[in-house]
Design an enzyme around this catalytic site. Structure first.
Site, PDB file in Angstrom:
ATOM      1  N   GLU A  13       0.825  -1.150   0.085  1.00  0.00           N
ATOM      2  CA  GLU A  13      -0.005   0.004  -0.171  1.00  0.00           C
ATOM      3  C   GLU A  13       0.870   1.339  -0.004  1.00  0.00           C
ATOM      4  OE1 GLU A  13      -2.945  -0.102   3.168  1.00  0.00           O
ATOM      5  OE2 GLU A  13      -4.409  -0.818   1.757  1.00  0.00           O
ATOM      6  N   HIS A  61       8.888 -26.795  -0.765  1.00  0.00           N
ATOM      7  CA  HIS A  61       8.442 -27.963  -1.469  1.00  0.00           C
ATOM      8  C   HIS A  61       7.065 -27.630  -2.238  1.00  0.00           C
ATOM      9  CE1 HIS A  61      10.748 -30.748   1.008  1.00  0.00           C
ATOM     10  NE2 HIS A  61      10.747 -29.797   1.576  1.00  0.00           N
ATOM     11  N   LYS A 106     -13.348   0.862  -2.811  1.00  0.00           N
ATOM     12  CA  LYS A 106     -14.264   1.377  -1.600  1.00  0.00           C
ATOM     13  C   LYS A 106     -15.288   2.120  -2.124  1.00  0.00           C
ATOM     14  CE  LYS A 106     -11.217   1.417   2.576  1.00  0.00           C
ATOM     15  NZ  LYS A 106     -10.599   2.428   3.621  1.00  0.00           N
TER      16      LYS A 106
HETATM   17  O1  PA5 Z   1      -3.267   1.641   5.808  1.00  0.00           O
HETATM   18  C1  PA5 Z   1      -4.304   2.097   5.285  1.00  0.00           C
HETATM   19  O2  PA5 Z   1      -4.721   3.121   5.649  1.00  0.00           O
HETATM   20  C2  PA5 Z   1      -5.413   1.051   5.245  1.00  0.00           C
HETATM   21  O3  PA5 Z   1      -5.162  -0.294   4.720  1.00  0.00           O
HETATM   22  C3  PA5 Z   1      -6.438   0.907   6.252  1.00  0.00           C
HETATM   23  O4  PA5 Z   1      -5.840   0.391   7.368  1.00  0.00           O
HETATM   24  C4  PA5 Z   1      -7.443   0.074   6.005  1.00  0.00           C
HETATM   25  O5  PA5 Z   1      -8.179   0.375   4.799  1.00  0.00           O
HETATM   26  C5  PA5 Z   1      -8.632   0.090   7.145  1.00  0.00           C
HETATM   27  O6  PA5 Z   1      -9.024   1.266   7.085  1.00  0.00           O
HETATM   28  P1  PA5 Z   1      -9.615   1.997   8.376  1.00  0.00           P
HETATM   29  O7  PA5 Z   1      -8.833   1.764   9.465  1.00  0.00           O
HETATM   30  O8  PA5 Z   1     -10.012   3.465   7.899  1.00  0.00           O
HETATM   31  O9  PA5 Z   1     -11.006   1.315   8.663  1.00  0.00           O
END
Ligand code: PA5
Length: 435
Positions: A279, A300, A414
């Site tokens: 990310e 394996h 989303k």
């Molecule tokens: O790193 C990030 O910002 C995302 O992976 C969030 O952690 C994930 O989308 C969950 O979001 P939230 O904590 O707002 O529910």
């Protein structure tokens, strides 16, 4: 405490004046909070800026949960889930639960059977719910919380509100408003710390404390890392070294990194690492694709591809020097299983030899090798390791001229959910502005 880093290539050769200049610039941007995404650098000083009072409050809440419940449901996804899961798995013993309270995760997937069975399971337990969401609007945990909140209210009536704890952004989000309205206990995720950099905040600390682990030691480990990895030293700072090597390998035609380990309890640390790097770096058509393997199992299966498939992969092995418990071979008189050659070899030593064997084979097969070694798995070393990876990740993304702290790709899907389900436009437009 130290992380040691080894690289199969010649690291000194990578230190061109260009890379020196780039690293100096990144170091300056981070120190002066002036690079892209600088509003989300709160994690850098966090191990030093978190107050003892906050740790005490988390511990007190954890103690209260342990008094009133034998199950804690932690609802969350992505950075609001995977860090806690990684720590609990890393520290747990395999077969018997050593935790005073059982911790069960929800909201990291949407699955009616899972939730229904979970609620059925909870009927014979005393329950507390900790719902975690930085934005407070992510659909999957919101769905899980919807059903579990109903469950808690039906079961506990007014008492439910003292059994629900919310961990969310300090200033905004639906979850925050709901928590205020319902009078739930609230923990704050500082606005300047993004989801995947939040493992050392209440997001990870509360479940860890409930499981009986030492949150002060976790923060101590992160503190020593913050001191060590803030140094501008290309020769000695392993966070910078890791970023420089990754960038070199990426530029040399290796767009895939495999994080391997022989320690099965680090499986979710691998998952956390994947989220962090994917990310943070995978944007604008760039970035190393992070994936993972667990050895010996995957020697394996995927081992064949690593050894012999497309030459696009480099490997980083996460090694542990000392294990808590072990078994050692003792030769037998008859040697019926023909294993006497292992006399006096411990299983940890066997794994280390296996590592050397696989690493050499993979290197000879054209897979560059990095090794990251920590002394042992405990709270302090985990805190140190998490911080190390976060720092290395920030450098890595900046080396690719990418903002490490947003996730526009994740937002796309989303938003599509909201569109397909015709969520009122106001809500998702607002979420877009505030993320
Ligand atoms: O790193 C990030 O910002 C995302 O992976 C969030 O952690 C994930 O989308 C969950 O979001 P939230 O904590 O707002 O529910």
């Amino acid at each position: 405490m130290k992380i040691s880093l080894q690289y199969s290539g010649n690291y000194s050769k990578l230190l061109s004046s260009e890379i020196h200049h780039k690293i100096q610039t990144i170091h300056h941007l981070m120190a002066t909070r002036s690079g892209t995404g600088a509003d989300y650098l709160g994690w850098v000083d966090w191990p030093h800026s978190i107050h003892l009072e906050s740790l005490r409050e988390i511990q007190e809440t954890a103690d209260k949960i342990c008094e009133q419940s034998n199950v804690l449901i932690v609802i969350g996804i992505g950075g609001s889930y995977i860090g806690s899961k990684a720590m609990l798995e890393a520290l747990s013993t395999n077969f018997e639960s050593s935790h005073p309270v059982e911790i069960i995760f929800a909201g990291h997937l949407v699955n009616g059977s899972y939730l229904k069975r979970l609620m059925h399971y909870l009927d014979s337990k005393e329950v507390t719910v900790n719902v975690v969401s930085k934005s407070g609007t992510t659909t999957e945990p919101a769905i899980a919380f919807h059903f579990l909140r109903n469950y808690m209210e039906n079961r506990y009536g007014e008492e439910a509100s003292s059994r629900i704890i919310v961990t969310t952004d300090e200033n905004e989000g639906t979850l925050r408003s709901l928590a205020i309205e319902k009078g739930y206990k609230r923990f704050v995720i500082p606005h300047n710390i993004g989801g995947r950099y939040s493992v050392l905040t209440a997001v990870g600390l509360l479940p860890l404390a409930v499981a009986g682990y030492d949150i002060h030691q976790l923060i101590n480990g992160a503190k020593s890392a913050a001191e060590e990895y803030s140094k501008l030293d290309l020769e000695k700072n392993p966070a910078i070294q890791y970023a420089v090597i990754r960038k070199h390998l990426y530029d040399s035609g290796y767009p895939v990194e495999i994080l391997s380990t022989f320690e099965s309890q680090l499986k979710y640390v691998q998952e956390w690492w994947k989220q962090l790097f994917a990310e943070s770096e995978g944007k604008a058509g760039k970035g190393i694709f992070p994936t993972s393997v667990l050895y010996s199992t995957d020697l394996h299966s995927l081992g064949q591809y690593i050894q012999d498939g497309q030459r696009i992969v480099f490997e980083t092995c996460l090694l542990i020097e000392k294990v808590q418990e072990d078994l050692t071979f003792v030769e037998t008189k008859q040697n019926m299983d023909q294993l006497n050659y292992l006399n006096e070899v411990s299983l940890h030593e066997f794994n280390h030899i296996c590592y050397k064997a696989a690493s050499l084979a993979h290197l000879q097969g054209g897979v560059p090798q990095i090794a990251i070694t920590i002394e042992q798995i405990d709270e302090e070393h985990l805190g140190h390791l998490f911080y190390f990876f976060m720092m290395a990740c920030a450098y890595s993304a900046y080396l690719l001229d990418i903002n490490p702290f947003d996730q526009p790709g994740v937002e796309e899907y989303k938003m599509n959910i909201f569109k397909f389900l015709k969520k009122p436009a106001y809500s998702y437009n607002r979420q877009l502005q505030t993320k």
